[in-house]
Structure formats: structure tokens, C-alpha cells
Design an enzyme around this catalytic site. Structure first.
Site: not given
Ligand SMILES: Cc1cc2nc3c(=O)[nH]c(=O)nc-3n(C[C@H](O)[C@H](O)[C@H](O)COP(=O)(O)O)c2cc1C
Length: 387
Positions: A146, A208, A210-211, A246, A277
Site C-alpha cells: 500500500f 491484500s 502485504n499489510t 474485495k 485479490n
Molecule cells: C503490482 C500489483 C499491485 C496491486 N495492488 C493492489 C492494491 O493496491 N489493492 C488491491 O485491492 N489489489 C491490488 N492488486 C491486486 C489486483 O487488483 C488483482 O486483484 C490481482 O492482481 C489479480 O488480477 P490479475 O491476475 O489480472 O493481475 C495488485 C496487483 C498487482 C499485480
């Protein structure tokens, strides 16, 4: 005929080649050529992933981007949680964390843009490096933690955007909590108060990886308390704004049942779920970065998130609209999530590997699949795997 020296000839050749390739790239960029962009994205992979991401956001913020040439089609239009979507493909949270690139993302064809996660106070996130491409697996691992400009700065940006007439797409705002905050509920309530008037929908992100401690907010009692409090403030400040939660893909059957019960309960009823996520699982990876700590996204997440969508649709009896996200990179992937129960889909990682034309490609392919199946509108396909 003028006579040229060898050096002049070499110069002319280089000049012509450069002009030729620039024109070619220009045409391909304009036309959103899919093969050209796949190659371009692969060559960009020599750049550090976080820097490449920053460059992409910068270019999109200046609208130096290709434009989707595809016409809108009736078959892909739908109304979900009271909002009209011109197409069902959105950019997932995390790409435009600070609300800088909304119009550029609209240009490349997304039917909705989710900004965030945004935390109340600005924070740096985890130390770098914190994002890794898993090229062989077409996946990404991130542990950004975040990093956020904070509510006020993102608010100012989005306020300006709302004041222009250029914003046509649906705008979601995804809320997070500060790492050192001891009052998680308070942080989400602040988000609702701050962004309620600007958002077409709000998301409570409790998934997430990572928190520290964030995902435990998905447990029965904590989630119910959180949603009830957030709803109380939503109803006061912005009663018409849909509220979504989410969730993670790494939930046990019991967790999923508890979440379904909570979000169906009239006192903690939400308007939608985002599933899912990133995952903490590392099954079947080949890439050298496979062991990095963080959340895994992209192709390795696809089936797991589709299964989670299927389960949540079933458990909520199709009564809570779902945004399906995780490894969507083709029309077929999107269709599978829709059949499992998603009303809309989102992507992030596919953009890293295929570039902007992936949005047009998915829209085109999804339309073709629906037509082939004799479906008149996407809404008819939602949850069809359960029937
Ligand atoms: C680099 C990166 C940063 C992300 N940051 C957030 C975030 O701040 N908040 C969130 O709800 N999801 C975050 N996500 C998750 C994405 O919104 C999504 O749920 C996840 O990547 C799966 O989709 P994808 O396979 O199409 O990437 C992040 C994903 C990536 C790759």
C-alpha cells in the site's frame, strides 16, 4: 545523380531505417497491433518492473497511449449494482493507485477503472525491490504494501477529474488502511467520508497479503463489524454509492461460507464482491522469482480465482454481484469467470505481458464467444455454469 560518400550512405540508411521503424511503431501503436505490443512489452522487461510501471502510468496520465478503436456493442453492455457499464472489462486496483491515469485507461478501452488502494495518510510502502515479473509463468509477485499518496492528494486529483466532462467510464475507489494504524475500521470509514461523493462505487479491501493483519478482517465477526460501521457512514454520507468487499482467493470453505452469510445478512449486506485479490500460494511456478514474498497474480492465479467466484456465487445464491479478477488475459478467460458467476471482470497482470491492446482483444473475443453461444446479452451468461 549526386554522388554520396560511403559515410553519407550509411547515415542515410540509418536515418531511413529509424524513420521507417518509427512510422511502423507509430502505426502499430495507433492501430493497437497485438503482436507488436507483445514484443514491445517483452523488450520493456529489461527495465525494472516498478520503473516500467511508473513509466506506463506517466504516459497514460499524459494520454500518450493508443486508443481503443472498437465500437461499443449492445451485447457487452450491462447494469450492475445500479451502474451502467459500456463493457465488462475493468482495470483492477493497484495499477492506478493514486488516480493519475484514469482518462488514459478509459482511452485504451476499459469499461471501468478502479483507483487505489488509497490509505488515509500518505505512506511509502515496503522497501524496494517489491515487484517481480514471473515471465515463464506470465505472473507477477508484488509486495508493494500500500504505497499511497494518501486520501487528500488522491481526492484533489479525482475532484479535478470529476469536474471535467471527459470522464465517461465508471470510477471505483478502493480503500485501504495505513500500516501503523490501530483502528482499521476508522481508516475505512475515513475513506467512505472522503471519497463517497466522487466514487461510482467504493471497495473495502481486506485481502491484500502485504499489510500485516489485514486479511484477518475477513473473519466472521471482524468483517461483520467492519461492514456494519462502514455502511452506517455510507448511508449518512453517500447512500447511493454501492459498497463492495474485495476478498482473497486463499480462503477455506468455512471462511467462504462465513463471508457469504455476512454479506447476505441485512445488517451487513453489501452491493458486491470482488473475487479475488492476489494469492499467497506458489503452486506450479517455474520462474526464478517464484520464492519472493508477496501476492501472486496473473495466469497462475486464474483457476483458483475462478473457483472462488464459483463458490461465492453459489453460496450467495447469485444475489450479490461479483467482479471476477485473477489471470484474465483472453475473451475465453473472461467468459469462464462470467459463467462461474462474475457480472464484470478486471485485470492487471495481462497488461504487463500484452500491453494496452489486451483490452480490445478481450472485448472482441468475449463478444465472439457470446455470439457463438447464441447469447443476446452478457447478463444472460452470468452464473450459467450453475444452471
Ligand atoms: C503490482 C500489483 C499491485 C496491486 N495492488 C493492489 C492494491 O493496491 N489493492 C488491491 O485491492 N489489489 C491490488 N492488486 C491486486 C489486483 O487488483 C488483482 O486483484 C490481482 O492482481 C489479480 O488480477 P490479475 O491476475 O489480472 O493481475 C495488485 C496487483 C498487482 C499485480
Amino acid at each position: 545523380m549526386p554522388k554520396y560518400t560511403a559515410a553519407q550512405k550509411v547515415k542515410q540508411f540509418v536515418g531511413l531505417a529509424a524513420a521507417g521503424s518509427l512510422t511502423f511503431s507509430g502505426i502499430c501503436t495507433y492501430k493497437q497491433d497485438e503482436t507488436f505490443f507483445r514484443g514491445l512489452m517483452r523488450s520493456l522487461h529489461v527495465i525494472d518492473p516498478e520503473q516500467a510501471h511508473q513509466i506506463s502510468v506517466f504516459l497514460l496520465s499524459k494520454r500518450i497511449n493508443p486508443r481503443c478503436q472498437l465500437e461499443e456493442s449492445e451485447i457487452l453492455k450491462s447494469k450492475v449494482f445500479g451502474r451502467e457499464f459500456s463493457n465488462p472489462v475493468g482495470i483492477a486496483a493497484g495499477f492506478d493507485k493514486h488516480g493519475e491515469a484514469v482518462l488514459g485507461l478509459q482511452d485504451i478501452g476499459f469499461g471501468f477503472v478502479e483507483v487505489g488502494s488509497v490509505t488515509p495518510l500518505p505512506q511509502d510502502g515496503n522497501p524496494k525491490p517489491r515487484v517481480f515479473r514471473l515471465s515463464e509463468d506470465e505472473g507477477v509477485i508484488n509486495r508493494y504494501g500500500f504505497n499511497s499518496d494518501g486520501h487528500q492528494e488522491v481526492y484533489d486529483r479525482l475532484r479535478q477529474l470529476r469536474d471535467t466532462t471527459q470522464l465517461k467510464t465508471v470510477l471505483g475507489i478502493n480503500l485501504g488502511k495505513n500500516k501503523t494504524s490501530v483502528d482499521a475500521i476508522g481508516d475505512y470509514v475515513l475513506g467512505v467520508q472522503k471519497f463517497g461523493a466522487l466514487a461510482d462505487y467504493l471497495v473495502i479491501n481486506v485481502s491484500s497479503p502485504n499489510t500485516p493483519g489485514l486479511r484477518s478482517l475477513q473473519s466472521k465477526e471482524e468483517l461483520s463489524n467492519l461492514i456494519q460501521e462502514v455502511i452506517r457512514h455510507r448511508d449518512k454520507h453517500c447512500p447511493d454509492v454501492p459498497l463492495l468487499v474485495k476478498i482473497a482467493p486463499d480462503l477455506s470453505s468455512q471462511d467462504k461460507e462465513d463471508i457469504a452469510m455476512t454479506v447476505l445478512d441485512p445488517i451487513s449486506r453489501v452491493d458486491g464482491l470482488i473475487v479475488s485479490n492476489t494469492t499467497i500460494s506458489r503452486e506450479g511456478l517455474k520462474s526464478e522469482h517464484a520464492k519472493e514474498t508477496g501476492g501472486l497474480s496473473g495466469k497462475p492465479l486464474r483457476e483458483k480465482s475462478t473457483q472462488a467466484i464459483f463458490d461465492m456465487y453459489k453460496l450467495t445464491e447469485g444475489k450479490v454481484p461479483i467482479i471476477g479478477v485473477g489471470g484474465v488475459s483472453s475473451g475465453q478467460d473472461a467468459y469462464e469467470k462470467i459463467c462461474a458467476g462474475a457480472s464484470l471482470v478486471q485485470l492487471y497482470s495481462a497488461l504487463v505481458f500484452q500491453g494496452p491492446p489486451v483490452v480490445t482483444k478481450i472485448r472482441r473475443e468475449l463478444k465472439e464467444v457470446l455470439e457463438k453461444e447464441g447469447i443476446k446479452n452478457i447478463s444472460q451468461a452470468v452464473g450459467s455454469a450453475h444452471r
